[in-house]
Design a protein around this motif. Structure first.
Motif, PDB file in Angstrom:
ATOM      1  N   ASP A  57      96.398  21.265  32.831  1.00 35.93           N
ATOM      2  CA  ASP A  57      96.577  22.595  31.868  1.00 35.93           C
ATOM      3  C   ASP A  57      96.700  21.742  30.446  1.00 35.93           C
ATOM      4  OD1 ASP A  57      96.158  24.156  33.748  1.00 35.93           O
ATOM      5  OD2 ASP A  57      98.251  24.705  34.011  1.00 35.93           O
ATOM      6  N   ASN A  58      96.218  22.431  29.612  1.00 34.50           N
ATOM      7  CA  ASN A  58      96.405  21.782  28.134  1.00 34.50           C
ATOM      8  C   ASN A  58      97.583  21.720  27.665  1.00 34.50           C
ATOM      9  OD1 ASN A  58      96.599  24.482  27.468  1.00 34.50           O
ATOM     10  ND2 ASN A  58      94.673  24.615  26.415  1.00 34.50           N
ATOM     11  N   ASP A  59      98.510  22.456  28.334  1.00 32.96           N
ATOM     12  CA  ASP A  59      99.920  22.397  27.932  1.00 32.96           C
ATOM     13  C   ASP A  59     100.864  21.408  28.919  1.00 32.96           C
ATOM     14  OD1 ASP A  59     100.083  24.085  30.194  1.00 32.96           O
ATOM     15  OD2 ASP A  59     101.172  25.645  28.978  1.00 32.96           O
ATOM     16  N   ASN A  60     100.336  20.758  29.815  1.00 32.25           N
ATOM     17  CA  ASN A  60     100.996  20.044  30.732  1.00 32.25           C
ATOM     18  C   ASN A  60     101.324  18.687  30.370  1.00 32.25           C
ATOM     19  OD1 ASN A  60     102.101  18.537  32.786  1.00 32.25           O
ATOM     20  ND2 ASN A  60     100.926  19.849  34.486  1.00 32.25           N
ATOM     21  N   ILE A  61     102.016  18.292  29.141  1.00 34.65           N
ATOM     22  CA  ILE A  61     102.441  17.150  28.595  1.00 34.65           C
ATOM     23  C   ILE A  61     102.641  16.065  29.461  1.00 34.65           C
ATOM     24  CG2 ILE A  61     103.843  15.987  27.071  1.00 34.65           C
ATOM     25  CD1 ILE A  61     104.639  18.739  25.761  1.00 34.65           C
ATOM     26  N   ALA A  62     103.493  16.370  30.687  1.00 29.13           N
ATOM     27  CA  ALA A  62     103.787  15.329  31.554  1.00 29.13           C
ATOM     28  C   ALA A  62     102.793  14.752  32.206  1.00 29.13           C
ATOM     29  CB  ALA A  62     104.844  15.864  32.460  1.00 29.13           C
ATOM     30  N   SER A  63     101.833  15.788  32.623  1.00 28.35           N
ATOM     31  CA  SER A  63     100.374  14.872  33.612  1.00 28.35           C
ATOM     32  C   SER A  63      99.557  14.450  32.429  1.00 28.35           C
ATOM     33  CB  SER A  63      99.841  16.155  34.168  1.00 28.35           C
ATOM     34  OG  SER A  63      98.832  15.728  34.935  1.00 28.35           O
ATOM     35  N   ARG A  64      99.450  15.036  31.391  1.00 31.09           N
ATOM     36  CA  ARG A  64      98.763  14.127  30.347  1.00 31.09           C
ATOM     37  C   ARG A  64      99.031  12.822  30.044  1.00 31.09           C
ATOM     38  NH1 ARG A  64      96.188  16.234  24.670  1.00 31.09           N
ATOM     39  NH2 ARG A  64      94.982  14.025  24.120  1.00 31.09           N
ATOM     40  N   LYS A  65     100.223  12.671  29.937  1.00 29.63           N
ATOM     41  CA  LYS A  65     100.797  11.459  29.595  1.00 29.63           C
ATOM     42  C   LYS A  65     100.550  10.412  30.753  1.00 29.63           C
ATOM     43  CE  LYS A  65     104.377  11.785  26.502  1.00 29.63           C
ATOM     44  NZ  LYS A  65     105.983  11.516  26.248  1.00 29.63           N
ATOM     45  N   VAL A  66     100.737  11.062  32.189  1.00 28.21           N
ATOM     46  CA  VAL A  66     100.670  10.348  33.269  1.00 28.21           C
ATOM     47  C   VAL A  66      99.025   9.904  33.371  1.00 28.21           C
ATOM     48  CG1 VAL A  66     100.160  10.548  36.043  1.00 28.21           C
ATOM     49  CG2 VAL A  66     102.357  11.437  34.919  1.00 28.21           C
ATOM     50  N   ILE A  67      98.086  10.476  33.021  1.00 28.87           N
ATOM     51  CA  ILE A  67      96.977  10.355  33.118  1.00 28.87           C
ATOM     52  C   ILE A  67      96.566   9.100  32.028  1.00 28.87           C
ATOM     53  CG2 ILE A  67      94.259  11.264  32.777  1.00 28.87           C
ATOM     54  CD1 ILE A  67      95.593  13.837  33.828  1.00 28.87           C
ATOM     55  N   GLU A  68      97.014   9.314  30.741  1.00 32.04           N
ATOM     56  CA  GLU A  68      96.825   8.347  29.855  1.00 32.04           C
ATOM     57  C   GLU A  68      97.256   6.895  29.962  1.00 32.04           C
ATOM     58  OE1 GLU A  68      95.839  11.509  26.004  1.00 32.04           O
ATOM     59  OE2 GLU A  68      97.877  10.883  26.319  1.00 32.04           O
ATOM     60  N   ALA A  69      98.291   7.112  30.761  1.00 35.00           N
ATOM     61  CA  ALA A  69      98.944   5.612  31.012  1.00 35.00           C
ATOM     62  C   ALA A  69      98.391   5.114  31.863  1.00 35.00           C
ATOM     63  CB  ALA A  69     100.589   5.913  31.560  1.00 35.00           C
ATOM     64  N   ASN A  70      97.337   5.698  32.640  1.00 36.12           N
ATOM     65  CA  ASN A  70      96.381   5.241  33.345  1.00 36.12           C
ATOM     66  C   ASN A  70      95.243   4.780  33.161  1.00 36.12           C
ATOM     67  OD1 ASN A  70      97.544   4.566  36.402  1.00 36.12           O
ATOM     68  ND2 ASN A  70      98.601   6.487  35.716  1.00 36.12           N
ATOM     69  N   GLY A  71      94.910   5.062  31.619  1.00 37.98           N
ATOM     70  CA  GLY A  71      93.520   4.621  31.387  1.00 37.98           C
ATOM     71  C   GLY A  71      92.739   6.091  31.000  1.00 37.98           C
ATOM     72  N   GLY A  72      93.143   7.017  31.107  1.00 42.34           N
ATOM     73  CA  GLY A  72      92.358   8.227  30.939  1.00 42.34           C
ATOM     74  C   GLY A  72      91.811   8.393  29.928  1.00 42.34           C
ATOM     75  N   VAL A  73      90.547   8.615  29.644  1.00 34.93           N
ATOM     76  CA  VAL A  73      89.941   8.964  28.387  1.00 34.93           C
ATOM     77  C   VAL A  73      89.317  10.361  28.374  1.00 34.93           C
ATOM     78  CG1 VAL A  73      87.623   8.344  26.940  1.00 34.93           C
ATOM     79  CG2 VAL A  73      88.884   6.558  28.383  1.00 34.93           C
ATOM     80  N   LEU A  74      89.863  11.131  27.224  1.00 32.88           N
ATOM     81  CA  LEU A  74      89.791  12.448  27.059  1.00 32.88           C
ATOM     82  C   LEU A  74      88.359  12.711  26.783  1.00 32.88           C
ATOM     83  CD1 LEU A  74      91.125  15.379  26.977  1.00 32.88           C
ATOM     84  CD2 LEU A  74      91.495  14.846  24.455  1.00 32.88           C
TER      85      LEU A  74
END
Ligand SMILES: CC(C)(COP(=O)(O)OP(=O)(O)OC[C@H]1O[C@@H](n2cnc3c(N)ncnc32)[C@H](O)[C@@H]1OP(=O)(O)O)[C@@H](O)C(=O)NCCC(=O)NCCS
Length: 181
Positions: free
Chosen positions: A147-164
């Motif tokens: 979800d676009n307001d799920n800050i924690a999940s976004r950080k988890v994904i980005e910390a693992n190299g996720g590219v938006l």
């Protein structure tokens, strides 16, 4: 130290306590849509007895195999639990392929950490440990949505190299390399 385990019966009591924490957040209610919610509704009544819990664990362990029995529309998937000793901390579901629906929302991977274990780095470590499982089944780039307001999940994904990739219907879409990080 926590590690990514196949589902095991040894965490039964802790698993029940974790599910109570998720239920207190509204997970598993009739209108709640998530893989965890589906399992809470479909299996929750059987979890309280050792035999019922063992049957659930046994069913989960069949799920990576193509021929396994699973709900209509589900693809082969690897369920993993993040555990520390006998303590159940969270779960991650690793879907081996995408359907048109998963391509839209859901993606290859979903995860949940029990409330009492949050903000200790568990989801970040759990996703890192799960990505090689997708690599092993031939997925080089994993789709993760949140979800676009799920800050924690976004950080988890980005910390693992996720590219938006972008945003679709209120969900952020990320592609995460599964190997060579
Ligand atoms: C999203 C979730 C899995 C994160 O689990 P977690 O174990 O707390 O995550 P981590 O400890 O690895 O934290 C990752 C980052 O998010 C931050 N974070 C965690 N919870 C946060 C919150 N509520 N608000 C803002 N930031 C938060 C952490 O500080 C950390 O940031 P940092 O890397 O800058 O230090 C957990 O909150 C959860 O299970 N939520 C409900 C289910 C869910 O949303 N699943 C994901 C669906 S896409």
């Amino acid at each position: 130290m926590a590690w990514l385990s196949e589902p095991v019966v040894t965490v039964h009591q802790s698993f029940l306590a974790a599910m109570a924490e998720f239920a207190a957040e509204g997970r598993g209610q009739v209108d709640e849509r998530s893989a965890l919610g589906d399992e809470m509704r479909d299996f929750g009544a059987s979890w309280t007895t050792p035999a019922g819990f063992a049957a659930y664990v046994a069913w989960l362990r069949t799920q990576p195999v193509a021929e396994a029995s699973r709900p209509a529309g589900w693809v082969p998937w690897s369920p993993r639990w993040w555990i520390d000793g006998d303590e159940y901390l969270g779960r991650i579901q690793i879907r081996h392929e995408l359907t048109p629906k998963l391509l839209e929302v859901g993606g290859h991977i979903g995860y949940d950490v029990r409330r009492s274990a949050r903000r200790q780095g568990h989801a970040t470590a759990m996703l890192a440990a799960a990505l090689p499982i997708l690599a092993a089944v031939g997925v080089r780039s994993a789709l993760l949505t949140c979800d676009n307001d799920n800050i924690a999940s976004r950080k988890v994904i980005e910390a693992n190299g996720g590219v938006l990739e972008g945003e679709r219907n209120g969900s952020l879409r990320f592609w995460v390399p599964t190997a060579g990080r």
